[in-house]
Write a protein that holds these residues in place. Structure first.
Motif, PDB file in Angstrom:
ATOM      1  N   UNK A  56       0.835  -1.206   0.000  1.00  0.00           N
ATOM      2  CA  UNK A  56       0.000   0.000   0.000  1.00  0.00           C
ATOM      3  C   UNK A  56       0.866   1.251   0.000  1.00  0.00           C
ATOM      4  N   UNK A  57       1.888   1.274   0.831  1.00  0.00           N
ATOM      5  CA  UNK A  57       2.724   2.463   0.927  1.00  0.00           C
ATOM      6  C   UNK A  57       3.581   2.683  -0.309  1.00  0.00           C
ATOM      7  N   UNK A  58       3.907   1.622  -1.027  1.00  0.00           N
ATOM      8  CA  UNK A  58       4.629   1.781  -2.297  1.00  0.00           C
ATOM      9  C   UNK A  58       3.765   2.574  -3.272  1.00  0.00           C
ATOM     10  N   UNK A  59       2.478   2.226  -3.341  1.00  0.00           N
ATOM     11  CA  UNK A  59       1.558   2.961  -4.217  1.00  0.00           C
ATOM     12  C   UNK A  59       1.443   4.402  -3.747  1.00  0.00           C
ATOM     13  N   UNK A  60       1.284   4.594  -2.452  1.00  0.00           N
ATOM     14  CA  UNK A  60       1.167   5.952  -1.902  1.00  0.00           C
ATOM     15  C   UNK A  60       2.398   6.775  -2.240  1.00  0.00           C
ATOM     16  N   UNK A  61       3.573   6.213  -2.054  1.00  0.00           N
ATOM     17  CA  UNK A  61       4.811   6.953  -2.301  1.00  0.00           C
ATOM     18  C   UNK A  61       5.061   7.195  -3.779  1.00  0.00           C
ATOM     19  N   UNK A  62       4.769   6.217  -4.626  1.00  0.00           N
ATOM     20  CA  UNK A  62       5.093   6.334  -6.057  1.00  0.00           C
ATOM     21  C   UNK A  62       4.081   7.160  -6.828  1.00  0.00           C
ATOM     22  N   UNK A  63       2.853   7.264  -6.371  1.00  0.00           N
ATOM     23  CA  UNK A  63       1.854   7.983  -7.146  1.00  0.00           C
ATOM     24  C   UNK A  63       1.257   9.160  -6.387  1.00  0.00           C
ATOM     25  N   UNK A  64       0.607   8.904  -5.289  1.00  0.00           N
ATOM     26  CA  UNK A  64      -0.110   9.970  -4.596  1.00  0.00           C
ATOM     27  C   UNK A  64       0.832  11.045  -4.062  1.00  0.00           C
ATOM     28  N   UNK A  65       1.934  10.639  -3.463  1.00  0.00           N
ATOM     29  CA  UNK A  65       2.881  11.625  -2.948  1.00  0.00           C
ATOM     30  C   UNK A  65       3.435  12.482  -4.080  1.00  0.00           C
TER      31      UNK A  65
END
Length: 93
Positions: free
Chosen positions: A21-30
């Motif tokens: 989940x945090x990989x997605x958050x870091x790579x896209x949303x952030x």
């Protein structure tokens, strides 16, 4: 909370799920929040917010496909020659 059974929900499995989940958050949303200042967007009506988010994600994915690992730097580089570089990133030149 999880819908996994107690056998499936080992600490390692839960950690793997959370990490993904945090990989997605870091790579896209952030990246959308920082490079495109998405949280400050004034687009608020109709399908505008969804469409703008889709375009931002498309731009990020195209920059990554072109080899940029730093999206903010990729945006700056692409903006230096706005009539040539965006087309090169999209492989349309």
């Amino acid at each position: 909370m999880t819908d996994l059974t107690s056998r499936q929900a080992s600490p390692e499995r839960i950690a793997t799920i959370l990490s993904a989940h945090w990989v997605i958050e870091d790579r896209l949303h952030f990246v959308r929040d920082t490079a495109f200042r998405e949280d400050a967007s004034k687009i608020r009506t109709g399908r505008g917010p969804e469409n703008a988010a889709t375009l931002r994600s498309f731009a990020i994915n195209q920059l990554r496909a072109a080899g940029h690992t730093n999206i903010a730097a990729g945006l700056r580089t692409t903006a230096l020659r706005p009539y040539e570089r965006p087309l090169a990133v999209l492989r349309l030149n």
